[in-house]
Design a protein around this motif. Structure first.
Motif: not given
Length: 457
Positions: A381-383, A393-395, A431-432, A440-443
């Motif tokens: 997960r992004y979090d 995140g970026g990991d 999703l939003k 990831d918001p960009a995805i």
């Protein structure tokens, strides 16, 4: 006296099992005698306990391993019925694990064979070299006695054996009228066929009513034209399956491409993708409610990747990763994977292990090592609250973040036995809502932007 049953002995000798049996013997003050089906003693627990007040009070309880076959017995008084039930349960679990391990090894072997085929066929310039490689692989996978590559002569319309493989294959060249019946039918219809008992084939039985054996036959299709067939023959009847036929069709499509242009360099990646997709579909077929899941996740992932500007080899990596994202589910029991209701905490942990199982499978295939991050981390997960490593995140690998959105969207919009799938709009709202936490918001933004183009395809 024969040696004790090793399977039952292994189960009873395990530390946890032995402790449970000793505790039960002590608490109930009973003697527990465990033997295998040949009456070899596996364990004699609680020798100071009692069988009962008389020899007539000894009761014998059978031990099964998830089937009708008895692998042993528990002997004692009525208190031993629970012991027998526990051993039954443990034996069934161990038997399932053994079956799953066998299936896992079989699928791993198929992946390796297919990759070797896709890699090696590219360097073949001669038709006979290509045909020998193909026939060797088919024979190893599908246990064939004879393999024929048959082409239809464009001038005469007759079927010609252009390559034969196997000790008995020579008797089929040239083709006799009775041997040409099934290949002719496949070439005419363009549809592959399984005949597991040749004596039941109405058309063939008119000529050879006592003919036995089994066959698989797949068409060679070139530019929407069927020009021949691959014909696999087993002299003694065997139970071929639709999965076997699908595997043969993968080979037949590549042979057809080679025959057409003699160049497979540009088709190598497509060959491998087709093979991998077939294997992914095999896993998917275990669940009737996930039909076409692999294709949709692949389409969604590639659309997101395209929107983000991913191309070339990176896009091919995304394609392979999305197709094989759930390959680890080979090792998950049907009782857990296909459970219609809510999973227990223990069952959910088992489900979660498919990401690590996927990594384990792919680690052994050097040419697929590069797709491991997408397969292993697509439930992060992004979090940072996902699994298996709690990355955030970026990991998290980009491919994994893309597949996470594609996989979740398809899961939300697919009907399941216990719920109706969400509408696209409702799934987009979810999703939003989870953008920035789970995803990831960009995805998410890239997927929503690309989705109208997916619907048009």
């Amino acid at each position: 006296m024969k040696n004790p049953n090793p399977f039952l002995k292994k189960i009873i000798s395990r530390k946890n099992t032995a402790k449970i049996l000793n505790d039960m013997s002590a608490r109930l003050n009973i003697r527990i005698l465990i033997t295998d089906a040949g009456d070899n003693i596996i364990a004699d627990i609680g020798r100071d306990g009692e069988f009962g007040n008389s020899s007539n009070s000894m009761v014998i309880y059978p031990i099964n391993a998830g089937g009708d076959e008895q692998i042993g017995f528990v002997k004692g008084n009525e208190g031993c019925s629970l012991v027998a039930s526990i051993i039954d349960c443990v034996a069934e679990i161990e038997s399932d694990k053994r079956d799953l391990t066998s299936e896992l090894l079989s699928k791993y072997r198929e992946i390796n064979l297919f990759y070797d085929f896709a890699e090696n066929i590219n360097i073949r310039k001669d038709f006979n070299d290509m045909a020998m490689l193909t026939s060797t692989q088919i024979s190893e996978l599908l246990n064939a006695d004879s393999i024929l590559i048959i082409l239809k002569n464009e001038n005469t319309g007759l079927l010609e054996v252009v390559f034969k493989f196997g000790a008995d294959a020579a008797k089929y060249a040239p083709l006799k009228p009775e041997d040409a019946i099934i290949p002719e039918r496949v070439i005419l219809s363009g549809r592959a066929e399984i005949v597991n008992d040749l004596s039941t084939d109405v058309e063939l039985a008119r000529i050879l009513p006592r003919r036995t054996g089994s066959v698989l036959c797949a068409p060679l299709r070139i530019q929407n034209r069927v020009t021949g067939a691959i014909y696999l023959i087993k002299e003694n009847p065997i139970a071929y399956t639709s999965e076997n036929l699908k595997l043969l069709m993968v080979f037949s499509s590549q042979v057809a491409a080679f025959i057409e242009n003699g160049k497979l360099l540009q088709n190598l990646q497509e060959t491998f993708i087709s093979t991998v997709y077939t294997l992914a579909e095999t896993i998917e077929m275990r669940d009737n409610y996930t039909g076409d899941h692999t294709r949709r996740v692949m389409d969604y992932s590639l659309a997101i990747g395209g929107n983000l500007g991913i191309s070339g080899e990176e896009l091919e990596t995304l394609k392979l990763s999305s197709i094989l994202h759930d390959i680890g589910k080979i090792g998950i029991s049907d009782s857990v994977l296909l459970k219609p209701g809510k999973l227990t905490d223990e069952e959910f942990e088992i489900i979660k292990s498919h990401t690590l199982l996927g990594e384990k499978i792919l680690k052994n295939i050097k040419q697929l090592n590069h797709i491991i991050p997408g397969v292993k981390y697509h439930h992060e997960r992004y979090d940072g609250k996902g699994y298996p490593e709690g990355l955030g995140g970026g990991d998290i690998d980009l491919m994994a973040k893309i597949i996470a959105v594609a996989d979740t969207f398809d899961a939300m919009t697919t009907d399941r036995p216990y719920r109706k799938g969400l509408s696209y709009d409702a799934a987009f709202s979810e999703l939003k809502k989870c953008s920035g936490t789970q995803f990831d918001p960009a995805i998410v933004d890239a997927f929503i932007e690309a989705f109208p183009d997916i619907k048009e395809k």
